[in-house]
Scaffold this motif. Structure first.
Motif, PDB file in Angstrom:
ATOM      1  N   VAL A 113       0.760  -1.156  -0.034  1.00  0.00           N
ATOM      2  CA  VAL A 113       0.076  -0.034   0.188  1.00  0.00           C
ATOM      3  C   VAL A 113       0.994   1.227  -0.007  1.00  0.00           C
ATOM      4  O   VAL A 113       0.625   2.399  -0.809  1.00  0.00           O
ATOM      5  N   GLN A 114       2.028   1.413   0.758  1.00  0.00           N
ATOM      6  CA  GLN A 114       2.810   2.459   1.188  1.00  0.00           C
ATOM      7  C   GLN A 114       3.590   2.750  -0.410  1.00  0.00           C
ATOM      8  O   GLN A 114       3.573   3.808  -0.958  1.00  0.00           O
ATOM      9  N   ASP A 115       3.909   1.676  -1.091  1.00  0.00           N
ATOM     10  CA  ASP A 115       4.487   1.741  -2.417  1.00  0.00           C
ATOM     11  C   ASP A 115       3.654   2.396  -3.563  1.00  0.00           C
ATOM     12  O   ASP A 115       4.131   2.907  -4.308  1.00  0.00           O
ATOM     13  N   THR A 116       2.519   1.568  -3.478  1.00  0.00           N
ATOM     14  CA  THR A 116       1.419   2.197  -4.471  1.00  0.00           C
ATOM     15  C   THR A 116       1.099   3.775  -4.227  1.00  0.00           C
ATOM     16  O   THR A 116       1.076   4.364  -5.162  1.00  0.00           O
ATOM     17  N   LEU A 117       1.036   4.123  -2.927  1.00  0.00           N
ATOM     18  CA  LEU A 117       0.877   5.602  -2.647  1.00  0.00           C
ATOM     19  C   LEU A 117       1.785   6.421  -3.169  1.00  0.00           C
ATOM     20  O   LEU A 117       1.763   7.532  -3.695  1.00  0.00           O
ATOM     21  N   GLY A 118       3.139   5.833  -3.083  1.00  0.00           N
ATOM     22  CA  GLY A 118       4.215   6.661  -3.260  1.00  0.00           C
ATOM     23  C   GLY A 118       4.738   7.554  -2.132  1.00  0.00           C
ATOM     24  O   GLY A 118       4.317   7.551  -1.280  1.00  0.00           O
ATOM     25  N   LYS A 119       6.271   7.612  -2.172  1.00  0.00           N
ATOM     26  CA  LYS A 119       6.784   8.430  -1.079  1.00  0.00           C
ATOM     27  C   LYS A 119       6.443   9.752  -0.907  1.00  0.00           C
ATOM     28  O   LYS A 119       6.386  10.485   0.159  1.00  0.00           O
ATOM     29  N   ASN A 120       6.096  10.451  -2.312  1.00  0.00           N
ATOM     30  CA  ASN A 120       5.753  11.716  -2.042  1.00  0.00           C
ATOM     31  C   ASN A 120       4.518  12.035  -1.899  1.00  0.00           C
ATOM     32  O   ASN A 120       3.924  13.204  -2.073  1.00  0.00           O
ATOM     33  N   PHE A 121       3.478  11.229  -1.625  1.00  0.00           N
ATOM     34  CA  PHE A 121       2.185  11.396  -1.306  1.00  0.00           C
ATOM     35  C   PHE A 121       1.768  12.661  -0.382  1.00  0.00           C
ATOM     36  O   PHE A 121       0.962  13.317  -0.544  1.00  0.00           O
ATOM     37  N   GLN A 122       2.601  12.553   0.790  1.00  0.00           N
ATOM     38  CA  GLN A 122       2.060  13.176   1.926  1.00  0.00           C
ATOM     39  C   GLN A 122       2.631  14.819   1.213  1.00  0.00           C
ATOM     40  O   GLN A 122       1.674  15.617   1.539  1.00  0.00           O
ATOM     41  N   ASN A 123       3.451  15.025   0.613  1.00  0.00           N
ATOM     42  CA  ASN A 123       3.799  16.467   0.274  1.00  0.00           C
ATOM     43  C   ASN A 123       3.075  16.871  -1.159  1.00  0.00           C
ATOM     44  O   ASN A 123       2.508  18.045  -1.468  1.00  0.00           O
ATOM     45  N   ARG A 124       3.017  15.965  -2.055  1.00  0.00           N
ATOM     46  CA  ARG A 124       2.384  16.264  -3.462  1.00  0.00           C
ATOM     47  C   ARG A 124       1.097  16.128  -3.374  1.00  0.00           C
ATOM     48  O   ARG A 124       0.342  16.931  -3.999  1.00  0.00           O
ATOM     49  N   ARG A 125       0.181  15.450  -2.360  1.00  0.00           N
ATOM     50  CA  ARG A 125      -1.169  15.465  -2.367  1.00  0.00           C
ATOM     51  C   ARG A 125      -1.922  15.885  -1.042  1.00  0.00           C
ATOM     52  O   ARG A 125      -2.575  16.786  -1.286  1.00  0.00           O
ATOM     53  N   LEU A 126      -1.202  15.454   0.148  1.00  0.00           N
ATOM     54  CA  LEU A 126      -1.972  15.347   1.291  1.00  0.00           C
ATOM     55  C   LEU A 126      -2.012  16.881   1.677  1.00  0.00           C
ATOM     56  O   LEU A 126      -3.061  17.358   2.218  1.00  0.00           O
TER      57      LEU A 126
END
Length: 493
Positions: A113-126
């Motif tokens: 799940v973490q790999d699917t969301l990606g490392k940058n989901f926190q900054n790029r999306r959330l």
């Protein structure tokens, strides 16, 4: 008995349905709040930035008083970025630190799940979702599968999305209409067209319009249907393709991230106060500009005309007067103290009703204690609690699409695995007091809990590994200094 409504007659087409919802949404107060929220966040406060100055004059022919635009009057436009500060504080407080996902049932599933969301989901999306939801009351995240077969997400501006809710609680979607403007070149002319996407749980249709507003001339977007696999009526197609296989999500692929339960923007609670502050500060600036234009009362002026008077005054800093002449500057007094009191009161109200933290407040003091900081941040905490609950629900919906994607790529199904989501707040603390409390807790609570609450620790797991490695190194060093005696205890033979 007469049939008042026959669903098989005069039924609206999908294009007519989209046009109906778009006309209603574009005129709605809900969308206006979304646009205003974005404008105030960018400090383009419309109320003050669009302000014009007028004067009144009497129409000689009719004798009526009419309002006329006066471009000669001072018109300062002091827009203040309160909304930008309030929203930045809120999103950074709640969403800037990495969130935590845990799954007790399967570490392997959690890793996928973490790999699917990606490392940058926190900054790029959330973080961007937090700003968008605060401005518009609700933000939309669109999961999709790109041409390489990778799971991707896209943020949809709230003013571009029309949700077709299935229930009054706004929990499930029947459909979603996404419309947006794009620039196209036809021949040697560049023009703006409106793209419209009508998403259902099993399919999607694409339309285009050359006009905007009532009377959208919707038609099928031919570019989307060149290589598409559509159903018999050639209007709806599948959600995505993985390789040569077409598929759909089984749900409307738009995830709501709400600002609060009522989907209200933060601007709703402080707009009139910010407008009042902008207007008051601008009025004072206008007044000061007018005061600089001093009116002179002249008596016995020795010159020829007023133009000569102003030239002498500006150049020589002196004027020529007759024997009994005089010159007096007429100015209006400025009650700066009263104006400042009004500014301070408005500022306090903005932070109180906006549930923000005024960094210039006297409540902070030089070295505030933990209890004092909790009190100062209490309003922000309450506001973030509402967003946190809504964003957790949004993340759970998003994980449903992640699960579907993992099934599609052959990574298996994980129906018994539940992921817990924790948003780690960037809480302001008194570091010295926190470190003292951690040291005093040694032996009372576990080292892991102490490390997690230490203000200098960013990753508790990594810090625990470093601490264990350090202890092992210290043991090895002691063993080298005092090797065990194989002949007896305490080094005796």
């Amino acid at each position: 008995m007469d049939i008042l409504f026959d669903p098989n007659k005069n039924r609206m087409t999908n294009m007519q349905l989209c046009r109906l919802y778009m006309d209603e949404f574009v005129r709605s107060s809900e969308r206006k709040w979304m646009l205003d929220g974005e404008a105030y966040y960018r400090v383009d406060n419309p109320e003050i930035m669009n302000r014009k100055m007028y004067r009144y004059r009497e129409e000689k022919t009719t004798g009526q008083i009419e309002k006329v635009l006066d471009r000669s009057k001072p018109n300062n436009k002091r827009a203040h970025g309160f909304m930008h500060l309030l929203i930045e504080d809120k999103t950074n407080y709640l969403l800037s630190k990495p969130y935590t996902l845990t799954c007790e049932e399967s570490e392997e599933y959690l890793s996928m799940v973490q790999d699917t969301l990606g490392k940058n989901f926190q900054n790029r999306r959330l973080m961007r979702l937090g700003v968008s939801a605060s401005n518009g009351g609700i933000a939309w995240l669109h999961p999709y599968i790109d041409e390489q077969g990778k799971f991707q997400t896209m943020i949809i501006p709230p003013e571009q999305g029309i949700p077709l809710w299935r229930d009054n609680d706004h929990e499930e979607l029947n459909g979603f209409i996404w419309f947006y403007n794009v620039q196209v070149i036809e021949g040697q002319e560049q023009k703006t067209v409106t793209k419209v996407e009508y998403w259902l749980s099993e399919a999607v249709a694409y339309y285009i319009s050359d006009s905007e507003g009532e009377g959208w001339d919707l038609r099928l977007d031919s570019e989307r249907y060149l290589d598409a696999v559509a159903d018999e009526n050639r209007e709806f197609m599948e959600h995505f393709h993985i390789g040569n296989e077409a598929g759909n999500w089984g749900k409307v692929p738009f995830v709501p991230f709400k600002n609060n339960d009522y989907e209200l923007p933060d601007l709703k609670f402080v707009k009139s106060l910010i407008d009042g502050y902008d207007k008051a500060r601008s009025d004072v600036a206008n007044f000061l500009d007018e005061v600089r234009s001093i009116v002179y009362a002249l008596k016995g002026y020795g010159g020829h005309d007023l133009g000569e008077f102003m030239r002498d005054l500006n150049y020589f800093r002196a004027i020529s007067l007759d024997e009994d002449g005089g010159a007096e500057a007429i100015t209006a007094p400025v009650d700066i103290a009263a104006a400042k009191d009004d500014f301070d009161t408005l500022r306090k109200d903005i932070y109180d009703f906006g549930q923000g933290v005024d960094k210039n407040s006297d409540k902070f003091g030089n070295n505030p204690s933990g209890i004092a900081l909790k009190f100062v941040y209490s309003g922000l905490d309450l506001k973030c609690n509402r967003m946190e609950n809504a964003f957790k629900a949004g993340m759970e919906r998003l994980l449903c699409f992640v699960d579907k994607y993992l099934e599609l790529i052959g990574a298996g199904s994980h129906p018994g695995c539940e992921i817990d989501i924790v948003f780690n707040r960037d809480i302001a603390i008194n570091e010295s007091q926190a470190i003292t409390d951690c040291a005093a807790s040694k032996g009372i609570i576990s080292d892991e809990t102490i490390i997690k609450n230490h203000p200098w620790v960013e990753d508790a797991t990594e810090e625990l590994e470093r601490l264990n490695a350090q202890r092992e190194a210290e043991k090895a060093e002691l063993s080298d200094m005092f090797p065990p005696n194989p002949d007896g205890e305490d080094g005796e033979a």
